[in-house]
Design a protein around this motif. Structure first.
Motif, PDB file in Angstrom:
ATOM      1  N   ILE A 279      -2.733  15.182  -4.286  1.00 27.27           N
ATOM      2  CA  ILE A 279      -1.654  15.237  -3.531  1.00 27.27           C
ATOM      3  C   ILE A 279      -2.041  14.191  -2.426  1.00 27.27           C
ATOM      4  CG2 ILE A 279      -0.411  16.502  -1.581  1.00 27.27           C
ATOM      5  CD1 ILE A 279      -0.727  18.887  -3.519  1.00 27.27           C
ATOM      6  N   HIS A 280      -3.058  14.141  -1.969  1.00 23.45           N
ATOM      7  CA  HIS A 280      -3.674  13.202  -0.830  1.00 23.45           C
ATOM      8  C   HIS A 280      -3.467  11.904  -1.225  1.00 23.45           C
ATOM      9  CE1 HIS A 280      -5.636  11.886   2.798  1.00 23.45           C
ATOM     10  NE2 HIS A 280      -6.670  11.145   2.196  1.00 23.45           N
ATOM     11  N   ARG A 281      -3.912  11.633  -2.440  1.00 19.64           N
ATOM     12  CA  ARG A 281      -3.833  10.176  -3.201  1.00 19.64           C
ATOM     13  C   ARG A 281      -2.446   9.755  -3.081  1.00 19.64           C
ATOM     14  NH1 ARG A 281      -8.277  11.970  -6.399  1.00 19.64           N
ATOM     15  NH2 ARG A 281      -6.490  12.426  -7.973  1.00 19.64           N
ATOM     16  N   ARG A 282      -1.601  10.360  -3.465  1.00 15.18           N
ATOM     17  CA  ARG A 282      -0.114  10.045  -3.506  1.00 15.18           C
ATOM     18  C   ARG A 282       0.254   9.847  -2.192  1.00 15.18           C
ATOM     19  NH1 ARG A 282       0.693  14.230  -7.639  1.00 15.18           N
ATOM     20  NH2 ARG A 282       1.944  15.505  -5.932  1.00 15.18           N
ATOM     21  N   TYR A 283       0.180  10.635  -1.465  1.00 14.13           N
ATOM     22  CA  TYR A 283       0.706  10.572   0.221  1.00 14.13           C
ATOM     23  C   TYR A 283       0.015   9.356   0.687  1.00 14.13           C
ATOM     24  CZ  TYR A 283       0.840  11.261   5.119  1.00 14.13           C
ATOM     25  OH  TYR A 283       1.165  11.136   6.576  1.00 14.13           O
ATOM     26  N   LEU A 284      -1.092   8.965   0.542  1.00 19.24           N
ATOM     27  CA  LEU A 284      -1.845   8.044   1.302  1.00 19.24           C
ATOM     28  C   LEU A 284      -1.351   6.526   0.572  1.00 19.24           C
ATOM     29  CD1 LEU A 284      -3.622   6.755   3.106  1.00 19.24           C
ATOM     30  CD2 LEU A 284      -5.601   6.940   1.578  1.00 19.24           C
ATOM     31  N   ASP A 285      -1.068   6.729  -0.891  1.00 19.33           N
ATOM     32  CA  ASP A 285      -0.687   5.448  -1.559  1.00 19.33           C
ATOM     33  C   ASP A 285       0.600   5.088  -1.083  1.00 19.33           C
ATOM     34  OD1 ASP A 285      -0.825   3.321  -3.703  1.00 19.33           O
ATOM     35  OD2 ASP A 285       0.969   4.626  -4.276  1.00 19.33           O
ATOM     36  N   GLY A 286       1.570   6.205  -1.032  1.00 17.64           N
ATOM     37  CA  GLY A 286       3.135   5.836  -0.751  1.00 17.64           C
ATOM     38  C   GLY A 286       3.152   5.437   0.738  1.00 17.64           C
ATOM     39  N   THR A 287       2.423   6.125   1.739  1.00 21.32           N
ATOM     40  CA  THR A 287       2.613   5.901   3.276  1.00 21.32           C
ATOM     41  C   THR A 287       2.076   4.249   3.109  1.00 21.32           C
ATOM     42  OG1 THR A 287       2.209   8.277   3.744  1.00 21.32           O
ATOM     43  CG2 THR A 287       1.920   6.498   5.344  1.00 21.32           C
ATOM     44  N   THR A 288       0.722   4.009   2.713  1.00 20.18           N
ATOM     45  CA  THR A 288       0.281   2.565   2.714  1.00 20.18           C
ATOM     46  C   THR A 288       1.448   1.507   2.409  1.00 20.18           C
ATOM     47  OG1 THR A 288      -1.999   3.342   2.396  1.00 20.18           O
ATOM     48  CG2 THR A 288      -1.442   1.101   2.144  1.00 20.18           C
ATOM     49  N   ARG A 289       1.917   1.941   1.368  1.00 19.67           N
ATOM     50  CA  ARG A 289       2.819   0.869   0.499  1.00 19.67           C
ATOM     51  C   ARG A 289       4.019   0.725   1.732  1.00 19.67           C
ATOM     52  NH1 ARG A 289       4.132   2.970  -5.351  1.00 19.67           N
ATOM     53  NH2 ARG A 289       5.624   1.361  -5.232  1.00 19.67           N
TER      54      ARG A 289
ATOM     55  N   VAL B 139       4.118   1.155   4.783  1.00 17.26           N
ATOM     56  CA  VAL B 139       3.503   0.320   6.073  1.00 17.26           C
ATOM     57  C   VAL B 139       3.563  -1.139   5.771  1.00 17.26           C
ATOM     58  CG1 VAL B 139       1.639   0.144   7.645  1.00 17.26           C
ATOM     59  CG2 VAL B 139       2.306   2.244   7.221  1.00 17.26           C
ATOM     60  N   ARG B 140       2.925  -1.506   4.401  1.00 13.55           N
ATOM     61  CA  ARG B 140       2.725  -2.712   4.090  1.00 13.55           C
ATOM     62  C   ARG B 140       3.967  -3.557   4.046  1.00 13.55           C
ATOM     63  NH1 ARG B 140       0.198  -1.855  -0.383  1.00 13.55           N
ATOM     64  NH2 ARG B 140      -1.903  -2.376   0.443  1.00 13.55           N
ATOM     65  N   ALA B 141       5.171  -2.965   3.541  1.00 16.73           N
ATOM     66  CA  ALA B 141       6.377  -3.326   3.312  1.00 16.73           C
ATOM     67  C   ALA B 141       7.064  -3.756   4.825  1.00 16.73           C
ATOM     68  CB  ALA B 141       7.472  -2.278   2.723  1.00 16.73           C
ATOM     69  N   LEU B 142       6.889  -2.879   5.837  1.00 13.98           N
ATOM     70  CA  LEU B 142       7.269  -3.238   7.161  1.00 13.98           C
ATOM     71  C   LEU B 142       6.629  -4.261   7.578  1.00 13.98           C
ATOM     72  CD1 LEU B 142       7.524   0.391   8.591  1.00 13.98           C
ATOM     73  CD2 LEU B 142       9.370  -1.014   8.028  1.00 13.98           C
ATOM     74  N   ALA B 143       5.340  -4.424   7.410  1.00 11.58           N
ATOM     75  CA  ALA B 143       4.462  -5.576   7.930  1.00 11.58           C
ATOM     76  C   ALA B 143       4.994  -6.962   7.285  1.00 11.58           C
ATOM     77  CB  ALA B 143       2.966  -5.243   7.826  1.00 11.58           C
ATOM     78  N   GLU B 144       5.026  -6.741   6.152  1.00 15.14           N
ATOM     79  CA  GLU B 144       5.789  -8.107   5.414  1.00 15.14           C
ATOM     80  C   GLU B 144       7.127  -8.486   5.814  1.00 15.14           C
ATOM     81  OE1 GLU B 144       5.370  -6.720   1.148  1.00 15.14           O
ATOM     82  OE2 GLU B 144       3.331  -7.344   1.206  1.00 15.14           O
ATOM     83  N   GLU B 145       7.840  -7.444   6.458  1.00 19.27           N
ATOM     84  CA  GLU B 145       9.168  -8.108   6.962  1.00 19.27           C
ATOM     85  C   GLU B 145       8.949  -8.289   8.395  1.00 19.27           C
ATOM     86  OE1 GLU B 145      11.782  -4.560   6.920  1.00 19.27           O
ATOM     87  OE2 GLU B 145      11.842  -4.853   4.671  1.00 19.27           O
ATOM     88  N   GLY B 146       7.866  -8.479   8.960  1.00 19.62           N
ATOM     89  CA  GLY B 146       7.305  -8.812  10.258  1.00 19.62           C
ATOM     90  C   GLY B 146       7.648  -7.853  11.280  1.00 19.62           C
TER      91      GLY B 146
ATOM     92  N   ALA C 169      -8.018   3.890   6.672  1.00 19.78           N
ATOM     93  CA  ALA C 169      -7.470   3.542   5.090  1.00 19.78           C
ATOM     94  C   ALA C 169      -6.445   2.507   5.030  1.00 19.78           C
ATOM     95  CB  ALA C 169      -7.537   4.786   4.186  1.00 19.78           C
ATOM     96  N   ILE C 170      -5.545   3.001   5.774  1.00 18.74           N
ATOM     97  CA  ILE C 170      -4.233   2.197   5.929  1.00 18.74           C
ATOM     98  C   ILE C 170      -4.470   0.868   6.646  1.00 18.74           C
ATOM     99  CG2 ILE C 170      -1.803   1.804   6.789  1.00 18.74           C
ATOM    100  CD1 ILE C 170      -1.646   5.061   6.553  1.00 18.74           C
ATOM    101  N   LEU C 171      -5.053   0.673   7.637  1.00 15.99           N
ATOM    102  CA  LEU C 171      -5.602  -0.284   8.239  1.00 15.99           C
ATOM    103  C   LEU C 171      -6.466  -1.427   7.370  1.00 15.99           C
ATOM    104  CD1 LEU C 171      -6.880   0.612  11.746  1.00 15.99           C
ATOM    105  CD2 LEU C 171      -4.600  -0.452  11.371  1.00 15.99           C
ATOM    106  N   ASP C 172      -7.312  -0.697   6.577  1.00 18.40           N
ATOM    107  CA  ASP C 172      -7.930  -1.810   5.727  1.00 18.40           C
ATOM    108  C   ASP C 172      -7.057  -2.205   4.652  1.00 18.40           C
ATOM    109  OD1 ASP C 172     -10.357  -1.222   7.131  1.00 18.40           O
ATOM    110  OD2 ASP C 172     -11.242   0.480   6.007  1.00 18.40           O
ATOM    111  N   ALA C 173      -6.430  -1.456   4.040  1.00 18.94           N
ATOM    112  CA  ALA C 173      -5.442  -1.802   2.797  1.00 18.94           C
ATOM    113  C   ALA C 173      -4.337  -2.830   3.306  1.00 18.94           C
ATOM    114  CB  ALA C 173      -4.685  -0.678   2.226  1.00 18.94           C
ATOM    115  N   VAL C 174      -3.833  -2.575   4.186  1.00 17.29           N
ATOM    116  CA  VAL C 174      -2.651  -3.470   4.727  1.00 17.29           C
ATOM    117  C   VAL C 174      -3.091  -4.968   5.350  1.00 17.29           C
ATOM    118  CG1 VAL C 174      -0.703  -3.854   6.231  1.00 17.29           C
ATOM    119  CG2 VAL C 174      -1.080  -1.665   5.116  1.00 17.29           C
ATOM    120  N   ASP C 175      -4.395  -4.731   6.271  1.00 17.66           N
ATOM    121  CA  ASP C 175      -5.023  -5.891   6.749  1.00 17.66           C
ATOM    122  C   ASP C 175      -4.017  -6.866   7.333  1.00 17.66           C
ATOM    123  OD1 ASP C 175      -6.943  -7.641   7.594  1.00 17.66           O
ATOM    124  OD2 ASP C 175      -7.084  -8.446   5.509  1.00 17.66           O
ATOM    125  N   SER C 176      -3.250  -6.439   8.432  1.00 17.30           N
ATOM    126  CA  SER C 176      -2.354  -7.178   9.105  1.00 17.30           C
ATOM    127  C   SER C 176      -2.374  -7.049  10.699  1.00 17.30           C
ATOM    128  CB  SER C 176      -0.749  -6.843   8.693  1.00 17.30           C
ATOM    129  OG  SER C 176       0.193  -7.401   9.617  1.00 17.30           O
TER     130      SER C 176
END
Length: 419
Positions: free
Chosen positions: A243-253, A255-262, A280-287
């Motif tokens: 459950i945690h892996r799914r939550y973290l993966d979905g939330t990270t994706r 956040v990444r989509a928002l950052a890619e939109e500026g 974990a999210i900061l490391d994965a998105v790196d923006s």
């Protein structure tokens, strides 16, 4: 004039109030509930002698300026015990805590459990942890004649028998109960507790001051995303990691989509245990557009959410703070209490399951939230005013619990003994 043989009456000494719970343990929602009740006591019962029995005594003593007693005798109570020595220490602690709790309770006229989800198990919970501590409190109150008040608490139907039994008996033994929503009262009734005289008011955090108006215009492109170390509920232990892996993966994706939109994103937490999720999210998105906020209190959370255009959040009190701040909010909901809160605040359409985070669907809901932002802000202002009125009634209802024969004096006093 009192003769030497006469026992001083209750009117001749200050009201003695204890505050009880997992307070000062890193959860800002719990501490916000404490802050709300303590603020009321200081304003309306300023002569009351106040102390706390809590999970983080040093933090509560330093932040709120009241004497404290540690909730558990054994300092490793909430760590997993695998060695024989630790297991024996935990077992001994249960016996010692029964004596310690009773001795602490009997020093008071009333003990208040301020809000929080003390009658629920929506997150992983062992029966011999806090449910046992709460039972000891309520049983000690009955045995010593001290009134125990569960004020604005949350509850949920509990499946596991031991936890359910301890929780229900705690509720029955309390001298006063009120709930933060209808869902909580209904859950206790479903589990066999007579709630016919119990009232529903509001989460205590809604009585805290809202962020000051004015200042710079709201930066509409900033999104606050409140994250959580989410592993499912009490019945999900076997699949908690999944459950945690799914939550973290979905939330990270998301956040990444928002950052890619500026878009600028501020990551929020509500408990110390959430910090690894932020990292974990900061490391994965790196923006550079994605940053983490330092939030050590509900006031910090309210300031962050008030300064954002929109909020997407998981923890219940992240939602409370965003809604209290009047900011359009989308809930990554992990329990019915979040759904109930969102519906009461006029945002029932903006919920998404924390167990099954679908980034594409979440983005669709988020864009709809932004589109309707101007319409939703007046709705939130109206619902916040209604919540404030309900909490005024809550504090009025506490008068007979707090002051049967006790006067109000001019200066705050606190108990000097600590442990």
């Amino acid at each position: 004039m009192t003769s030497p043989r006469e026992k001083p009456s209750r009117r001749q000494r200050p009201l003695r109030v204890g505050l009880f719970g997992l307070l000062g343990s890193g959860n800002v929602g719990n501490d916000g509930s404490l802050e709300a009740v303590l603020g009321h006591l200081r304003a309306e019962y300023s002569g009351a002698v106040v102390d706390a029995m809590c999970g983080g005594p040093e933090e509560v003593r330093a932040r709120f300026g009241i004497p404290t007693t540690r909730l558990n005798w054994y300092s490793g109570e909430y760590r997993t015990a695998s060695r024989a020595g630790a297991i024996l220490a935990k077992a001994a602690g249960k016996v010692v805590d029964a004596v310690r709790t009773a001795a602490w309770v009997r020093r008071h006229d009333v003990v208040i459990v301020p809000g929080t989800g003390v009658l629920e198990a929506t997150l992983p919970l062992r029966p011999w942890g806090f449910p046992y501590s709460l039972f000891l409190l309520c049983a000690a109150g009955r045995l010593t004649g001290t009134r125990v008040a569960l004020v604005g608490v949350g509850a949920a139907t509990i499946g596991r028998r031991a936890t359910r039994t301890l929780t229900c008996w705690s509720a029955r033994l309390a001298a006063y109960r009120s709930f933060r929503d209808d869902l909580s009262r209904d859950a206790m009734r479903t589990m066999g507790v007579d709630t016919s005289r119990d009232e529903v008011y509001e989460d205590l955090a809604f009585s805290l001051p809202a962020p000051a108006a004015g200042g710079a215009p709201v930066p509409r492109d900033t999104v606050c995303v409140g994250v959580m170390a989410f592993y499912g509920g009490n019945d999900d232990r076997a699949r908690g990691d999944e459950i945690h892996r799914r939550y973290l993966d979905g939330t990270t994706r998301f956040v990444r989509a928002l950052a890619e939109e500026g878009r600028r994103v501020r990551l929020l937490t509500g408990d110390d245990i959430d910090r690894p999720v932020v990292e974990a999210i900061l490391d994965a998105v790196d923006s550079p557009l994605v940053t983490a906020a330092e939030t050590d209190s509900l006031a910090d959370l309210m300031r962050e959410t008030a300064a954002a255009g929109t909020v997407v959040a998981t923890r219940y009190h992240n939602l409370v703070c965003a809604l209290k701040a009047g900011t359009p909010t989308l809930a990554l909901s992990y329990s019915a209490k979040s759904d109930t809160l969102m519906a009461r605040m006029g945002l029932a359409a903006f919920r998404h399951s924390a167990r099954e985070v679908d980034p594409d669907r979440l983005l669709e809901q988020f864009r709809e939230l932004e589109k309707r932002s101007a319409q939703l802000r007046p709705v939130l202002a109206e619902r916040n005013a209604a919540a404030a009125r309900r909490l005024e009634r809550q504090f009025t209802a506490l008068i007979p619990v707090l002051s049967p024969g006790a006067g109000r004096t001019d200066a705050v006093t606190t108990r000097q003994e600590t442990s």
